[in-house]
Motif scaffolding. Structure first.
Motif, PDB file in Angstrom:
ATOM      1  N   ARG A  21       0.863  -1.186   0.000  1.00  0.00           N
ATOM      2  CA  ARG A  21       0.000   0.000   0.000  1.00  0.00           C
ATOM      3  C   ARG A  21       0.898   1.233   0.000  1.00  0.00           C
ATOM      4  O   ARG A  21       0.861   2.053   0.930  1.00  0.00           O
ATOM      5  CB  ARG A  21      -0.914   0.023   1.226  1.00  0.00           C
ATOM      6  N   ALA A  24      -0.369   4.748   0.796  1.00  0.00           N
ATOM      7  CA  ALA A  24      -0.780   4.938   2.193  1.00  0.00           C
ATOM      8  C   ALA A  24       0.368   4.653   3.149  1.00  0.00           C
ATOM      9  O   ALA A  24       0.146   4.425   4.336  1.00  0.00           O
ATOM     10  CB  ALA A  24      -1.977   4.040   2.512  1.00  0.00           C
ATOM     11  N   ALA A  27       0.207   1.611   5.552  1.00  0.00           N
ATOM     12  CA  ALA A  27      -0.549   1.597   6.795  1.00  0.00           C
ATOM     13  C   ALA A  27      -1.321   0.286   6.913  1.00  0.00           C
ATOM     14  O   ALA A  27      -1.816  -0.264   5.923  1.00  0.00           O
ATOM     15  CB  ALA A  27      -1.511   2.784   6.833  1.00  0.00           C
ATOM     16  N   SER A  29      -4.190  -1.426   7.259  1.00  0.00           N
ATOM     17  CA  SER A  29      -5.643  -1.442   7.165  1.00  0.00           C
ATOM     18  C   SER A  29      -6.157  -2.797   7.626  1.00  0.00           C
ATOM     19  O   SER A  29      -5.402  -3.769   7.738  1.00  0.00           O
ATOM     20  CB  SER A  29      -6.086  -1.180   5.727  1.00  0.00           C
ATOM     21  N   CYS A  62       6.333   0.967   7.011  1.00  0.00           N
ATOM     22  CA  CYS A  62       4.958   0.865   7.508  1.00  0.00           C
ATOM     23  C   CYS A  62       4.683   2.033   8.449  1.00  0.00           C
ATOM     24  O   CYS A  62       5.424   2.254   9.403  1.00  0.00           O
ATOM     25  CB  CYS A  62       4.721  -0.460   8.212  1.00  0.00           C
ATOM     26  N   HIS A  65      -1.072   1.922  12.049  1.00  0.00           N
ATOM     27  CA  HIS A  65      -2.480   1.715  11.720  1.00  0.00           C
ATOM     28  C   HIS A  65      -2.961   2.763  10.725  1.00  0.00           C
ATOM     29  O   HIS A  65      -2.429   3.887  10.663  1.00  0.00           O
ATOM     30  CB  HIS A  65      -3.342   1.784  12.981  1.00  0.00           C
ATOM     31  N   ASP A  66      -3.973   2.407   9.955  1.00  0.00           N
ATOM     32  CA  ASP A  66      -4.595   3.339   9.005  1.00  0.00           C
ATOM     33  C   ASP A  66      -5.528   4.249   9.805  1.00  0.00           C
ATOM     34  O   ASP A  66      -6.668   3.888  10.111  1.00  0.00           O
ATOM     35  CB  ASP A  66      -5.372   2.545   7.948  1.00  0.00           C
ATOM     36  N   LYS A  68      -7.095   7.025   9.088  1.00  0.00           N
ATOM     37  CA  LYS A  68      -8.339   7.440   8.425  1.00  0.00           C
ATOM     38  C   LYS A  68      -9.401   6.360   8.581  1.00  0.00           C
ATOM     39  O   LYS A  68     -10.562   6.650   8.880  1.00  0.00           O
ATOM     40  CB  LYS A  68      -8.085   7.721   6.946  1.00  0.00           C
ATOM     41  N   GLU A  69      -8.996   5.119   8.404  1.00  0.00           N
ATOM     42  CA  GLU A  69      -9.917   4.011   8.576  1.00  0.00           C
ATOM     43  C   GLU A  69     -10.359   3.913  10.035  1.00  0.00           C
ATOM     44  O   GLU A  69     -11.551   3.692  10.330  1.00  0.00           O
ATOM     45  CB  GLU A  69      -9.249   2.707   8.144  1.00  0.00           C
TER      46      GLU A  69
END
Length: 259
Positions: A21, A24, A27, A29, A62, A65-66, A68-69
């Protein structure tokens, strides 16, 4: 079709899992962690896999954690399940029969740093950085703390957790978070050499040793020695041990059977 969040490549007993990813910053997800959990379960059951390399595409290793999610989740149960999933992935790495090597080329932050700390071995590019910066946004890195505090000293872990400041690769090496910091152009070769070295060993012996290493660390000294003695007795009676000793005495390469 969207690119898969996790790429899997197997070659000569070495399986590489690549976080994919890049936009992102890799991150973690829910989708990526779910794929990782499934891939690790499949690897654990595959006797042909001797070593796992954990790598990543893009400029970062990395970013954790995501967020936004995470901000889009509704209710305590939904949030708790994400952290439970992450904990299962980290635990699966430690419990995996095969050794896992992290190949860190860029920033590894929060759960990304936890990922590095959870691996059995880790090598980083000299340009890589490591951080547990949750304290900066009001979210203490409590789950990354579990792996981090088992990889580095107490005061070093607390410095990272309380300050949120990044640690460069040379300091991460000195603290024991990674095995070695190398020039970026050497990272692939260094990790490949170590993976090949381990893959050439008896798979049964490596599996026995990895499990015993983590189990004895949770015990007191007397219990650890009693447990390790039992493990070594069983190991001594295995066919690969007999073959390895005979090969050593006869000055020839061993022929491993994996049992």
């Amino acid at each position: 079709m969207l690119d898969p969040a996790l790429l899997i490549r197997a070659d000569s007993g070495i399986t590489t899992l690549t976080l994919n990813r890049p936009a992102a910053r890799n991150a973690l997800s829910v989708a990526l962690m779910t794929e990782m959990e499934a891939a690790l379960a499949a690897i654990a059951a595959d006797r042909s896999v001797k070593v796992v390399i954990l790598a990543a595409n893009g400029p970062a290793f990395c970013a954790g954690h995501d967020l936004k999610e995470m901000r889009g989740l509704k209710g305590r149960d939904a949030v708790a399940e994400v952290f439970a999933l992450c904990s299962r992935v980290m635990t699966a790495i430690v419990r995996l029969p095969q050794p896992v090597i992290a190949k860190v080329h860029g920033m590894a932050t929060a759960a990304g740093c936890q990922l590095v700390a959870s691996c059995d071995l880790a090598y980083g590019a000299a340009t890589a950085h490591f951080a547990t910066p949750g304290v900066n946004i009001g979210l203490f890195c409590s789950t990354p703390m579990v792996a981090l505090s088992r990889a580095v000293g107490r005061k070093q872990a607390m410095e990272m957790l309380l300050s949120g400041r990044p640690v460069d690769a040379s300091l991460a090496e000195a603290w024991g978070l990674i095995n070695k910091a190398v020039e970026p152009e050497q990272l692939d070769a260094v990790v490949a050499e170590m993976a090949g070295l381990i893959a050439a060993k008896s798979a049964n012996t490596v599996t026995v040793g990895k499990e015993a290493f983590y189990r004895q660390m949770e015990m007191g000294l007397d219990q650890a020695y009693a447990y390790a003695s039992e493990v070594m007795t069983t190991n001594m009676l295995a066919r690969d041990a007999a073959e390895g000793i005979d090969a050593f005495l006869e000055k020839r390469p061993p022929r491993w059977e994996g049992c």
